[in-house]
Design an enzyme around this catalytic site. Sequence first.
Site: not given
Length: 403
Positions: A177, A118
């Site tokens: 994502d 991330d």
Amino acid sequence: MRTKNLIVFFALTLLTTKVFSQTDVAKAFSFAQNQTTLLLKEVDTVKSDAANSALVSPRSLSVEGKLVMVPSKDWCSGFFPGELWFLYEYTNDKKWMGLAQQFTTNIEVEKTNGITHDMGFKVYNSVGNGYRLTKDAHYKEVIIEAAKTLSTRFNPVVGSIKSWDNRKQWKFPVIIDNMLNLELLFEATHLTGDSSFYKIAVAHANTAMKNHFRADYSSYHVIDYDPETGKVLHKQTHQGYADESAWARGQAWGLYGYTMCYRETHNKAYLKQAENIAKFIFSNPNLPADLVPYWDYNDPAIPNAPRDASAAAVAASALYELSTYSKNAKEYRSTADKIVKTLSEKYQAKAGGSKGFLLIHSTGHKPAGTEIDVPIIYADYYYLEALLRKQHLYKGQPVINRN
């Protein structure tokens, strides 16, 4: 039939949507400034307790309505600093710049955190926006270091960046994502001239395009690979209703990710992919008339299923950019206008409410029973980004202002 339905949908959108004007954008940013001032006070209250010293950014509200804050390692930690940079970008008020710098500093330590994919969400949304608006050489170095760290998660056999560690049910999981973390790698190539970052991003995008999508251009959430052979072991939708269902935010991540990849590469395959994902979303029979989707397009509880304002905000931001590349520019821009108008009029928090968050009715992880029908920080981030992109388009500027 699906294409015909999409044409009819866009035609109706053009006829029924009043233009989301610059006055509306100004009102939305005025509201955002007032709410963010409140949220900052709530943050100070939480951090006044010494036990919360490691918490750096607001994320959501608990079931009891209390502010939930997270440490820098949380994947959502970079969104609030990014919002503060957006407020500075719109207002040119140095107050917001100072606050953005303060909250961005808290995230910089993540540049060497190699146990997570991330890095884009955390570092690029905070430090990246800071560099875009200030050209601070320190931010440049943080971005490059973060990109180097993210690159260590790339497996050339699989052709992808690994998403999660220490998950026994998967060997090499890759989630949709992860497409948004590629922007950090593209930026690192711009800053250094080192094409290795670019090549990793392109390989990941190509692998996802091959394996993440169904024939109708809906996407799975997770693809698990054999790290030694690159073979697909399992396809599933971990945060959606079922493995073969279309989790709403996942579809928005795909739309945003391939639009961004086209910007960075000019590969028409990515443009076509983005357009096809848009077609899936906006011709879906379960998409509500206000264009804010249910959390999963295939939840049998529809219309009694929770909405996800965050998915709508991500899609609106993506559509504004996609409109600058596609022959469907007018339709995409009109649809984005309708989404931000709906979010502004029907999904805004009450002034002075929701602890200072901007939007309500988002859904985080329904199968896990977490963050259901609550404000979530990334909904606010992409909502403000969409508003800024609307502003830039109105002024005839590039959709992404790089000063």
